[in-house]
Design an enzyme around this catalytic site. Structure first.
Site: not given
Ligand code: A2P
Length: 339
Positions: A232, A239, A15, A102, A210, A312, A131
């Site tokens: 799914r 979606h 996202v 939310r 939700k 979505n 979504c």
């Molecule tokens: P990173 O790429 O460094 O893991 P998705 O929903 O596609 O799994 O993406 C999750 C997003 O949230 C990514 O950008 C991920 O960064 C970030 N993220 C996950 N855990 C943390 C954390 N503890 N602190 C900061 N960002 C995070």
């Protein structure tokens, strides 16, 4: 017009990357963008708005000295639970795409086509809905205003991209004959899984609850009775939802179609004789909610069936979040909200 500093938290995620795409298209009045992710991504470079941006590590002090106005969060619920209040305490307005805030009574849950004015009540955090709920309420709210909805039955057909990169990979790998599963409890290729998010004691999944609770909060009517089954399906993007609705008032089917066609964010695609109806393949990368198969439910006095499709990751997540940011800036600019 004043220019604002905008942060993106989770900028490397599915996202988060879509946030960057939508922000490039929409050109908000931004002075600077700051991109954050986990320590794993810190230092990586991302091309955005024609220049290289460095990913910063999200920490408790990372917002200090940057004068950030708005932070778009999509890094999961536990990150939001910890860091959204930290950002809000520094005067940043957080628009959060996770489920963390939310249903909090102090947090507006906003779909700009439906309840934009709820933004005015924010106390530092604004939540972006689930979504599946977003696309449903865009279609249902105008009908509720005209005919008052009594009851909704949701049945969803949800794309794997809603489960993040690992969900996407489970379908891609399955198509290529590799049955290793990264996300789902069963193969998704050539299958349908009636299980999205965790199961609760009442037999529903969290995703289903939700949809029920968020619909009531966004439309602002807790008397609407709602049930949901979320599934799914092996689709990458978009979606689809079968929505059965019962109204208090009777309606004229052509008038109902006109109301939908003239409501913001909706495209009616409903010409079954020519095989025209909404499908996820054609909703990909679009911001609208597509509505078709509009027909009377002949089993009740005043009911209708709708087929509602949307991307979505765009309207269901990134586009809606950016639209909230745009509306917030409008309220600051026209003086309805103080910055
Ligand atoms: P990173 O790429 O460094 O893991 P998705 O929903 O596609 O799994 O993406 C999750 C997003 O949230 C990514 O950008 C991920 O960064 C970030 N993220 C996950 N855990 C943390 C954390 N503890 N602190 C900061 N960002 C995070």
């Amino acid at each position: 017009m004043k220019k604002y500093n905008i942060a993106i938290v989770g900028a490397t995620g599915m996202v988060g990357r879509k946030f960057l795409e939508v922000l490039e298209e929409r050109q908000l009045p931004a002075l600077n963008y700051y991109l954050f992710a986990s320590a794993r991504s810190a230092g990586k470079r991302v091309k955005f708005m024609g220049k290289e941006h460095i990913i910063n590590e999200l920490t408790e002090t990372c917002f200090d000295d940057k004068e950030i106005d708005i932070a778009l969060f999509s890094a999961g619920a536990s990150v939001s639970r910890k860091y959204a209040p930290i950002a809000a305490s520094k005067g940043i307005v957080v628009i959060d795409n996770s489920s963390a805030w939310r249903m909090d009574g102090e947090v507006p849950l906003v779909v700009p086509e439906v309840n934009p004015a709820d933004i005015l009540k924010h106390k530092g955090i604004i939540a972006n809905p689930n979504c599946s709920t977003i696309q449903a309420v865009v279609a249902l709210n105008p009908l509720h205003r005209h005919y008052r909805i009594k009851r909704i039955v949701y049945s969803t057909y949800q794309a794997v991209s809603g489960a993040g990169l690992n969900g996407y990979m489970d379908l891609k790998n399955g198509i290529e004959g590799n049955n290793t599963l990264l996300k789902f409890p069963h193969p998704i290729f050539a299958n349908c899984i009636p299980h999205i998010d965790d199961f609760l004691d009442n037999g529903y999944t969290k995703e289903e609850m939700k949809m029920i609770q968020e619909t009531q909060k966004i439309i602002g009517d807790y008397s609407i009775r709602i049930t949901a089954t979320t599934v799914r399906v092996p689709v990458f993007h978009g979606h689809s939802e079968s929505i059965n609705v019962e109204f208090e008032k009777d309606f004229d089917l052509n008038e109902l179609k006109d109301i939908l066609a003239n409501s913001p964010g909706i495209v009616v695609v409903d010409d079954p004789k020519n095989n025209k109806y909404p499908m996820p393949l054609y909703a990909e990368n679009k911001d609208e909610v597509f509505v078709g198969r509009i027909r009377r439910d002949e089993s009740v006095p005043s009911g209708v069936n709708l087929w509602v499709v949307s991307d979505n990751v765009r309207k269901g997540a990134a586009t809606n979040t950016v639209q909230i940011a745009q509306k917030l800036i409008d309220y600051w600019e026209n003086g309805q909200l103080d910055r």
